[in-house]
Write an enzyme that holds these catalytic residues in place. Structure first.
Site, PDB file in Angstrom:
ATOM      1  CD  GLU A  53     -13.048  -5.913  16.115  1.00 28.81           C
ATOM      2  OE1 GLU A  53     -13.237  -6.274  15.301  1.00 28.81           O
ATOM      3  OE2 GLU A  53     -12.096  -5.701  17.063  1.00 28.81           O
ATOM      4  CB  CYS A  78     -10.287 -11.541  14.554  1.00 31.35           C
ATOM      5  SG  CYS A  78      -9.511 -11.783  16.643  1.00 31.35           S
ATOM      6  CB  THR A 204      20.517   5.438  -4.693  1.00 29.48           C
ATOM      7  OG1 THR A 204      19.574   5.836  -5.706  1.00 29.48           O
ATOM      8  CG2 THR A 204      20.400   6.591  -3.716  1.00 29.48           C
ATOM      9  N   GLY A 292      17.617   4.535  -7.176  1.00 32.69           N
ATOM     10  CA  GLY A 292      17.543   5.739  -8.234  1.00 32.69           C
ATOM     11  C   GLY A 292      17.160   5.189  -9.338  1.00 32.69           C
TER      12      GLY A 292
END
Length: 351
Positions: A53, A78, A204, A292
């Protein structure tokens, strides 16, 4: 009403330009319209920067027109002092008589207070324009405040016969088999840049030694996260190169070294909930889980996910690590040269 939708769509288009740069704030765009013409527009560009704004009002070349204008914004303005002053105060100070809002804000510091303040200040306020699209744009923000956890995206690639990996053991030198093509890999880096954090499991980290960064796209680096129960991952891994913030969830005592932090959690049935609570407390708006298979299944089993993005390649592995079972019906499918991308949405949304 048709004009309302046109201008609100422009707000959404502007807001989307803040993707990956404004979290934990929402993405917001705003336009100022006078006599059927847009005379100002703006969007929230980065966390801590001016709100949409403010940018839109400031961009109006002839401020005297504001008294006869309508301000459009996709999220309720806000009313509290944060890193910037309240937008509702600025709107009233500039005597803008009409405000059209896409969706109410659910942040407890706003949540209806913006509309109330504007109305009491003499503004004519309308809400609910393209509300579904406005909520979808900020699905991470709304999930974070409604579920008290990050928006969780699961991603994996699987072979045509349903394997996520070949038979490889941690420590061997067999590289991973690429299931997707270069275009898909760039797309994944784009996705990484859009999320607050990225997570993998211990296996992983050991087998693939990933960097978990954004190097094939222009965007911010997510917080890297890895599960390491016994704090046994070798420090030679890319995860410990100090190039970006990295969090290690472990049973060992919490500590911090440079940009790497070890966070103590209990590895039992509430592990995911513990992690979700920590990420919520630390304002991690979204989490991208890349594997993983065990870690992905844990999120699926607990219903702790919002989207799953699954690439299926043309290769046949015949044996290896089974991919997680996908939900029944994808929300969308996209064909690439070397794979098919199916996107799933968790309609139950779990916890």
């Amino acid at each position: 009403m048709e004009d309302h939708r046109v201008y609100m769509q422009r707000c959404l288009d502007l807001a989307a330009q803040g993707t990956g740069n404004v979290a934990p704030n929402p993405m917001v765009g705003s336009v100022v319209v006078c006599d059927g013409k847009i005379i100002g527009e703006g969007y929230h560009r980065r966390y801590g920067g001016d709100h949409a704004e403010v940018e839109a009002i400031r961009s109006v070349r002839n401020p005297s027109l504001l008294k006869n204008s309508t301000l459009y914004v996709n999220l309720e303005p806000c009313v509290h002092h944060g890193k910037t002053p309240p937008c509702a105060d600025l709107i009233m100070a500039r005597d803008i008589p009409r405000v059209v809002i896409g969706t109410p804000d659910i942040h407890p510091l706003v949540a209806g207070k913006g509309v109330e303040k504007l109305t009491k200040g003499g503004c004519r306020v309308e809400t609910g324009v393209l509300e579904k699209a406005c909520r979808d744009l900020n699905k991470r923000f709304f999930t974070f405040h409604e579920k008290k956890r990050p928006f969780v995206i699961l991603k994996w690639a699987q072979s045509a016969d349903g394997f996520i990996d070949t038979d490889r053991q941690p420590g061997d030198r067999t590289p991973p088999v690429w299931i997707t093509g270069e275009f898909e890999r760039r797309l994944v880096h784009k996705w990484r840049a859009e999320e607050s954090a990225i997570m993998i499991g211990t296996h992983t980290a050991l087998k693939d030694n990933p960097r978990l960064n954004v190097r094939h796209w222009d965007g911010p680096q997510p917080v890297r996260m890895v599960l390491d129960r016994t704090d046994s991952l070798p420090r030679r891994l890319h995860l410990f190169d100090g190039s970006q913030d990295t969090w290690v969830f472990t049973e060992e005592p919490s500590r911090k070294e440079g940009r790497t932090e070890w966070i103590q959690v209990g590895f039992h049935e509430t592990l995911l909930q513990q992690i979700m609570n920590i990420l919520y407390q630390r304002n991690i708006l979204s989490l991208f889980v890349e594997g993983g298979a065990i870690l992905l299944r844990s999120f699926l089993d607990e219903g702790c996910w919002d989207e799953a993005r699954v690439f299926t390649g043309h290769q046949l592995f015949q044996k290896g690590v089974r991919a997680p079972a996908t939900p029944k019906e994808p929300a969308s499918c996209t064909l690439f040269e070397k794979s098919r991308l199916a996107c799933f949405v968790n309609k139950s949304r779990g916890r």
